[in-house]
Write a protein that holds these residues in place. Structure first.
Motif, PDB file in Angstrom:
ATOM      1  N   ARG A  64      -2.390  12.459   0.717  1.00 48.88           N
ATOM      2  CA  ARG A  64      -2.594  12.554  -0.699  1.00 48.88           C
ATOM      3  C   ARG A  64      -3.188  13.942  -1.008  1.00 48.88           C
ATOM      4  NH1 ARG A  64      -2.859  10.643  -5.763  1.00 48.88           N
ATOM      5  NH2 ARG A  64      -4.697  11.242  -7.014  1.00 48.88           N
TER       6      ARG A  64
ATOM      7  N   ARG B 210      -0.600   7.556   0.933  1.00 50.96           N
ATOM      8  CA  ARG B 210      -2.017   7.799   0.644  1.00 50.96           C
ATOM      9  C   ARG B 210      -2.884   8.542   1.702  1.00 50.96           C
ATOM     10  NH1 ARG B 210      -4.479   6.915  -3.659  1.00 50.96           N
ATOM     11  NH2 ARG B 210      -5.617   4.937  -3.933  1.00 50.96           N
TER      12      ARG B 210
ATOM     13  N   PRO C 273       0.856  -1.178  -0.055  1.00 46.60           N
ATOM     14  CA  PRO C 273       0.178  -0.067   0.033  1.00 46.60           C
ATOM     15  C   PRO C 273       0.796   1.274  -0.082  1.00 46.60           C
ATOM     16  CG  PRO C 273      -0.019  -1.120   2.116  1.00 46.60           C
ATOM     17  CD  PRO C 273       0.661  -2.062   1.161  1.00 46.60           C
ATOM     18  N   SER C 274       0.341   2.400  -0.609  1.00 47.94           N
ATOM     19  CA  SER C 274       1.132   3.533  -0.801  1.00 47.94           C
ATOM     20  C   SER C 274       1.391   4.210   0.730  1.00 47.94           C
ATOM     21  CB  SER C 274       0.193   4.649  -1.594  1.00 47.94           C
ATOM     22  OG  SER C 274       0.620   5.761  -1.501  1.00 47.94           O
TER      23      SER C 274
END
Length: 94
Positions: free
Chosen positions: A68, A65, A61-62
């Motif tokens: 963002r 995120r 996963p980022s």
């Protein structure tokens, strides 16, 4: 982390099992690979009809995120941003 075996070595192990009738463990000993890798390669070749490496890792996963929206707002506000991170404290980290 160890590197994946070459495609040529993987093909030789699979051929030894499929064409020459060797067991997976015997083929592993012959070519100097682990029993598990020989077994997995042969299983994949039989199941998927593909001799390529199955890949490693999985989904990552980022890490950015959650930030963002904040990051995009900062970039829009200052397109040539080259500042100190302390000038723009992250709302999630505060």
């Amino acid at each position: 982390m160890p590197k994946a075996y070459s495609q040529g070595l993987r093909d030789r192990v699979i051929d030894a099992v499929e064409k020459d009738g060797m067991s997976c463990r015997a083929a592993a000993r012959r070519f100097g690979v682990s029993d598990a890798s020989a077994i997995k390669s042969v299983q994949r070749a039989r199941r998927v009809r593909d001799r390529c490496c199955a890949g490693t890792g999985g989904h990552r996963p980022s890490k950015t995120r959650p930030e963002r929206v904040w990051l995009l707002a900062i970039i829009d506000a200052e397109p040539d941003i080259m500042t100190n991170p302390a000038d723009h404290p992250c709302p999630v980290m505060s």
